[in-house]
Design a protein around this motif. Structure first.
Motif, PDB file in Angstrom:
ATOM      1  N   ILE A  25     -40.682 -68.600 -31.013  1.00  0.00           N
ATOM      2  CA  ILE A  25     -40.217 -67.214 -30.916  1.00  0.00           C
ATOM      3  C   ILE A  25     -41.071 -66.493 -29.881  1.00  0.00           C
ATOM      4  CG2 ILE A  25     -40.130 -64.996 -32.157  1.00  0.00           C
ATOM      5  CD1 ILE A  25     -39.577 -66.622 -34.722  1.00  0.00           C
ATOM      6  N   VAL A  26     -40.431 -65.692 -29.038  1.00  0.00           N
ATOM      7  CA  VAL A  26     -41.175 -64.856 -28.093  1.00  0.00           C
ATOM      8  C   VAL A  26     -40.680 -63.416 -28.227  1.00  0.00           C
ATOM      9  CG1 VAL A  26     -41.919 -64.525 -25.710  1.00  0.00           C
ATOM     10  CG2 VAL A  26     -41.240 -66.809 -26.473  1.00  0.00           C
ATOM     11  N   LEU A  27     -41.625 -62.494 -28.403  1.00  0.00           N
ATOM     12  CA  LEU A  27     -41.275 -61.083 -28.592  1.00  0.00           C
ATOM     13  C   LEU A  27     -41.841 -60.215 -27.465  1.00  0.00           C
ATOM     14  CD1 LEU A  27     -42.144 -60.770 -32.411  1.00  0.00           C
ATOM     15  CD2 LEU A  27     -39.903 -61.283 -31.386  1.00  0.00           C
ATOM     16  N   PHE A  28     -41.032 -59.256 -27.027  1.00  0.00           N
ATOM     17  CA  PHE A  28     -41.426 -58.280 -26.005  1.00  0.00           C
ATOM     18  C   PHE A  28     -41.120 -56.888 -26.545  1.00  0.00           C
ATOM     19  CE2 PHE A  28     -39.771 -62.066 -24.072  1.00  0.00           C
ATOM     20  CZ  PHE A  28     -40.546 -62.319 -22.955  1.00  0.00           C
ATOM     21  N   GLY A  29     -41.799 -55.878 -26.057  1.00  0.00           N
ATOM     22  CA  GLY A  29     -41.424 -54.502 -26.387  1.00  0.00           C
ATOM     23  C   GLY A  29     -40.129 -54.150 -25.669  1.00  0.00           C
ATOM     24  N   ALA A  30     -39.275 -53.373 -26.317  1.00  0.00           N
ATOM     25  CA  ALA A  30     -38.035 -52.944 -25.654  1.00  0.00           C
ATOM     26  C   ALA A  30     -38.339 -51.691 -24.821  1.00  0.00           C
ATOM     27  CB  ALA A  30     -36.935 -52.683 -26.670  1.00  0.00           C
ATOM     28  N   THR A  31     -39.287 -51.852 -23.916  1.00  0.00           N
ATOM     29  CA  THR A  31     -39.663 -50.782 -22.998  1.00  0.00           C
ATOM     30  C   THR A  31     -38.993 -51.096 -21.667  1.00  0.00           C
ATOM     31  OG1 THR A  31     -41.521 -52.115 -22.337  1.00  0.00           O
ATOM     32  CG2 THR A  31     -41.921 -50.508 -24.079  1.00  0.00           C
TER      33      THR A  31
ATOM     34  N   THR B 158     -32.306 -69.174 -22.343  1.00  0.00           N
ATOM     35  CA  THR B 158     -32.206 -69.082 -23.795  1.00  0.00           C
ATOM     36  C   THR B 158     -31.568 -67.758 -24.168  1.00  0.00           C
ATOM     37  OG1 THR B 158     -33.393 -69.376 -25.877  1.00  0.00           O
ATOM     38  CG2 THR B 158     -34.484 -68.041 -24.216  1.00  0.00           C
ATOM     39  N   GLY B 159     -31.336 -67.560 -25.456  1.00  0.00           N
ATOM     40  CA  GLY B 159     -30.730 -66.320 -25.928  1.00  0.00           C
ATOM     41  C   GLY B 159     -31.778 -65.229 -26.069  1.00  0.00           C
ATOM     42  N   LEU B 160     -31.354 -64.010 -25.838  1.00  0.00           N
ATOM     43  CA  LEU B 160     -32.268 -62.866 -25.930  1.00  0.00           C
ATOM     44  C   LEU B 160     -31.550 -61.741 -26.655  1.00  0.00           C
ATOM     45  CD1 LEU B 160     -34.784 -61.193 -25.091  1.00  0.00           C
ATOM     46  CD2 LEU B 160     -33.695 -60.847 -22.873  1.00  0.00           C
ATOM     47  N   THR B 161     -32.143 -61.263 -27.722  1.00  0.00           N
ATOM     48  CA  THR B 161     -31.569 -60.133 -28.446  1.00  0.00           C
ATOM     49  C   THR B 161     -32.294 -58.868 -28.015  1.00  0.00           C
ATOM     50  OG1 THR B 161     -31.084 -61.550 -30.315  1.00  0.00           O
ATOM     51  CG2 THR B 161     -31.076 -59.189 -30.733  1.00  0.00           C
TER      52      THR B 161
ATOM     53  N   LEU C  53     -28.324 -64.397 -33.922  1.00  0.00           N
ATOM     54  CA  LEU C  53     -29.028 -65.675 -34.038  1.00  0.00           C
ATOM     55  C   LEU C  53     -28.937 -66.440 -32.725  1.00  0.00           C
ATOM     56  CD1 LEU C  53     -27.475 -67.029 -37.368  1.00  0.00           C
ATOM     57  CD2 LEU C  53     -29.461 -65.536 -37.096  1.00  0.00           C
ATOM     58  N   CYS C  54     -29.896 -67.299 -32.512  1.00  0.00           N
ATOM     59  CA  CYS C  54     -29.853 -68.198 -31.365  1.00  0.00           C
ATOM     60  C   CYS C  54     -30.138 -69.590 -31.892  1.00  0.00           C
ATOM     61  CB  CYS C  54     -30.904 -67.768 -30.341  1.00  0.00           C
ATOM     62  SG  CYS C  54     -31.112 -68.927 -29.000  1.00  0.00           S
ATOM     63  N   LYS C  55     -29.059 -70.362 -32.096  1.00  0.00           N
ATOM     64  CA  LYS C  55     -29.236 -71.658 -32.760  1.00  0.00           C
ATOM     65  C   LYS C  55     -29.471 -72.796 -31.787  1.00  0.00           C
ATOM     66  CE  LYS C  55     -26.606 -70.851 -36.980  1.00  0.00           C
ATOM     67  NZ  LYS C  55     -25.396 -71.160 -37.719  1.00  0.00           N
ATOM     68  N   LYS C  56     -28.895 -72.673 -30.582  1.00  0.00           N
ATOM     69  CA  LYS C  56     -28.829 -73.846 -29.719  1.00  0.00           C
ATOM     70  C   LYS C  56     -29.927 -73.927 -28.661  1.00  0.00           C
ATOM     71  CE  LYS C  56     -24.419 -73.320 -28.616  1.00  0.00           C
ATOM     72  NZ  LYS C  56     -23.118 -73.611 -28.031  1.00  0.00           N
ATOM     73  N   TYR C  57     -30.786 -72.912 -28.606  1.00  0.00           N
ATOM     74  CA  TYR C  57     -31.810 -72.918 -27.569  1.00  0.00           C
ATOM     75  C   TYR C  57     -33.165 -72.508 -28.150  1.00  0.00           C
ATOM     76  CZ  TYR C  57     -27.933 -72.937 -24.193  1.00  0.00           C
ATOM     77  OH  TYR C  57     -26.815 -73.252 -23.469  1.00  0.00           O
TER      78      TYR C  57
ATOM     79  N   PRO D 199     -37.199 -71.171 -26.621  1.00  0.00           N
ATOM     80  CA  PRO D 199     -37.530 -70.336 -27.778  1.00  0.00           C
ATOM     81  C   PRO D 199     -36.443 -69.309 -28.068  1.00  0.00           C
ATOM     82  CG  PRO D 199     -38.697 -69.562 -25.838  1.00  0.00           C
ATOM     83  CD  PRO D 199     -38.000 -70.819 -25.437  1.00  0.00           C
ATOM     84  N   GLN D 200     -36.542 -68.691 -29.227  1.00  0.00           N
ATOM     85  CA  GLN D 200     -35.668 -67.577 -29.573  1.00  0.00           C
ATOM     86  C   GLN D 200     -36.389 -66.318 -29.104  1.00  0.00           C
ATOM     87  OE1 GLN D 200     -34.316 -68.574 -33.894  1.00  0.00           O
ATOM     88  NE2 GLN D 200     -36.330 -69.466 -33.591  1.00  0.00           N
TER      89      GLN D 200
END
Ligand code: FAD
Ligand code: AMP
Lengths: 351, 285
Positions: free
Chosen positions: A107-113, A129-132, A164-168, A170-171
């Motif tokens: 999992i990789v997290l960023f600020g939504a800035t 990869t997928g990005l929410t 969700l990101c199932k197929k890639y 990191p999420q």
């Protein structure tokens, strides 16, 4: 043809472990959202029984690597290089990409800035990869599934959707500032700082940051713990002077409804609601605001909501934890006095 | 001559979408389809560059056939060509699959109408609301990425350099870089013009160019549409309004009300939450 791929057989992701938070900084100062992400990131990591990782990029930013440990990181990768002095998409995304490919976080997290969205969008495409975007809730399914459940507002805040990101791997997700809580800072926490190289040379970067024009006037509604917001009930732009005084006494900032922004009483930066900012402070005081649904969607998740309105049937009272029915111009000055007294901010009376 | 591509999406005006009070589902009926308004600020900026330096403007949209309406609107404002990228196979795309198709379409536009110098996208869409498609395109086509731009300060066509103001939380960043570049536009960038009469006449007669999957020689179908989208929506719901049984003071003299209110806030442990404890100890007698 790639048709043959059976969507039911999940690929083997066992190489990918750990929750990585990308720390955002400007001129050696971290954005609060970075520590908030370490707070939630650590919760996710504990459920997954993996390490909480952080990446700090910049020039002369070693102190932030230590801060990241104080805020919950087990391991911090530190890319300290003159090329990384100012944020620029190309070198920053290359560092992230190399690190992600090397350490394989799940999992990789960023600020939504502005910066976090700029960077995450580039990296997700490169990997791919997928990005929410703009998550407001983050959770994981426990092992063996280990799926990231990233939820975000949809349709102008009217719904929430879980992505969700199932197929890639990191999420990846960007997460809104002010939504998650940072852990209390603990300078005695132990962790590891691992230097990481910057793979980009200055001559390969086209972009130059020529200047930064700081806007002292600008409010940071999303980062504020206390917001004192005013609406049309203030009667005139002058009312905001008193709200500012209350906000100052509480260490907060001034917000506004759209009605007063449109009337030109205060700038759009201050607007809370569907077409303004979504905020979640510890304390939100709505003064002379009726509580239209478009306003409420932007502030209903505040910890404590206080409403001051002369109309007892104003909808804002339906979502307020505390309210006073009355004329703000009499109540607010008394509140300012009272708060200052309790915080010891009143000048000592001279005999 | 400069060749500028503007990516415009037709979106449902999500501000107008209501939730059915009983079924908790979206009421899409009667919701107007509009051009994503951030994108129109991108188009306006392209038109201003055209006015000043001369340029060819190609508008591209990916979407179902009714999106033609938005393309005609762009033509009426002064765009030279408008391309509708449409195919059932493109449906269900998330940002990764969308940026893949748009990047392919921009490449194809470059082959047919000349190399692309600048691409404009909006800051984000009203429906997708991610702001990820712009960076995705920039990354795929190796364009310089300039997001959240509130002003184009300088465009040196000869030297192929551009300077912009990027909007950040605490100020404005002045960035200079090379062309080709991709800009994502903010509302603050400009005021969108109105269509001229000749523009409207041209738009009325104009037929957008239509590209389907078959028109692309090198598209990888595993990367488009639902199948090419790594993210999936698992569920969506209407957030519950937390029932609040608030304490509302009525008919209380203002000073008394203010005092009680501040009392309550202190009882909610506001000072602790805001980290004033230390300070309070100092103040306490
Ligand atoms: C598409 C769309 C998007 C929108 N987006 C937003 C948004 O992002 N943010 C937003 O805020 N609005 C938004 N609105 C507007 C929203 O619907 C309301 O019109 C707006 O919030 C009303 O602002 P207000 O509460 O300040 O004014 P009013 O509704 O006029 O309320 C004023 C209140 O002040 C009270 N009052 C008057 N005098 C006094 C006094 N002396 N003391 C105490 N109380 C007093 C009155 O009783 C009244 O309740 C949007 C609307 C639309 C259609
Ligand atoms: N289907 C599409 N067709 C054309 N442009 C699009 C499309 N989707 C997104 N864009 C562009 O990408 C920007 C960002 O979109 P989003 O990432 O969905 O918020 C938009 O403002 C548009 O300029």
């Amino acid at each position: 043809m790639t048709e043959a791929r059976n969507p039911n057989t999940e690929p083997d992701w066992s190489e990918y472990r750990g929750v990585l938070v990308v720390v955002e900084q400007r001129e050696g100062k971290a954005r609060p959202v970075s520590w908030q992400l370490l707070g939630i990131g650590r919760q996710l990591a504990q459920k997954l029984e993996v390490d909480t990782l952080a990446l700090v990029m910049g020039q002369d930013v070693e102190h932030l690597a230590r801060e990241a440990i104080s805020y919950g990181a087990d391991k911090v990768y530190l890319a300290d290089d003159p090329v990384l002095k100012d944020y620029r998409t190309f070198p920053y995304s290359r560092v992230c990409l190399e690190l992600i490919r090397e350490i394989k976080p799940e999992i990789v997290l960023f600020g939504a800035t502005y910066t976090g969205r700029d960077l995450a969008g580039a990296i997700a495409t490169h990997l791919p990869t997928g990005l929410t975007a703009d998550s407001t809730m983050l959770d994981v399914e426990p092992p063996p599934s280990r799926l990231l459940l990233a939820s975000r507002p949809a349709f102008s805040e009217k719904m929430v959707a879980t992505i969700l990101c199932k197929k890639y791997r990191p999420q990846m997700a960007t997460a809104r500032p002010g939504v998650f809580d940072a852990l209390p800072r603990d300078p005695s926490r132990q962790g590891e700082i691992i230097p990481f190289r910057c793979p980009v040379k200055e001559e390969d970067v086209a972009a130059r940051v020529l200047d930064f024009i700081q806007d002292e006037q600008k409010v940071h509604l999303e980062d504020a713990s206390v917001i004192v917001a005013g609406g049309r009930g203030l009667g005139s732009p002058d009312g905001f002077k008193m709200l500012k005084e209350l906000a100052d006494a509480l260490g907060g900032v001034v917000g506004a409804s759209r009605a007063v922004v449109e009337a030109g009483w205060i700038s759009h930066d201050h607007q809370v609601g569907q077409t303004g900012h979504t905020v979640r402070p510890k304390l939100y005081i709505a003064v002379g605001i009726s509580g239209a649904v478009q306003h409420v969607v932007g502030m209903q998740n505040s910890d404590v909501i206080v409403a001051i309105n002369k109309d007892p049937s104003a909808p804002i009272f339906k979502i307020a934890h505390y309210g006073v029915v009355g004329d703000w111009s009499q109540i607010v000055p008394a509140m300012i006095e009272e708060v200052k007294k309790r915080r010891g901010l009143l000048p000592v009376e001279k005999a | 001559m400069l060749h500028i591509v503007v990516c415009v999406k037709q979106v449902p005006d999500s501000r107008e979408i209501r939730i059915h009070p009983k079924t908790n589902t979206l009421i899409r009926q009667g919701v107007p389809a509009i051009a994503n308004f951030y994108d129109m600020h991108g188009l306006e900026e392209a038109l201003r560059i055209k006015d000043q330096h001369g340029a060819r403007i190609t508008v591209i949209t990916m979407g179902p056939p009714p999106a033609e309406k938005t393309l005609k609107e762009c033509i009426s404002l002064g765009a030279d060509e408008a391309i509708l990228v449409t195919d059932r196979k493109f449906a269900g795309a998330d940002t990764l699959a969308t940026s893949y198709v748009l990047a392919k379409a921009i490449q194809k536009a470059a082959e047919e109408f000349g190399p692309v110098d600048l691409v404009f996208c909006g800051k984000q869409t009203l429906d997708g609301d991610t702001g990820q498609v712009g960076p995705g395109i920039a990354c795929r086509l190796d364009l310089e990425q300039l997001t959240y731009v509130e002003k184009v300060v300088r465009l040196d066509v000869e030297k192929r350099r551009i300077t912009v103001h990027r909007h950040l939380e605490d100020g404005v960043e002045v960035v200079e870089t090379r062309l080709p570049a991709l800009i994502t536009a903010l509302q603050e960038m400009n005021k969108v013009r109105r269509a001229s009469l000749p523009g409207m006449i041209r738009a009325a007669r104009y037929k957008p160019i239509v590209w389907t999957v078959k028109d692309f020689s090198d598209i990888d179908v595993s990367k488009i549409g639902l199948k090419g989208s790594p993210t999936i929506v698992a569920k969506s719901w209407v957030p519950e309004q937390k029932p609040v049984d608030g304490e509302i003071l009525e008919d209380t003299p203002p000073e008394e009300a203010a005092r009680q209110l501040v009392d309550k806030l202190w009882e909610t442990e506001l000072p602790e939450k805001l980290g004033w404890d230390a300070e309070r100890e100092e103040v306490a007698p």
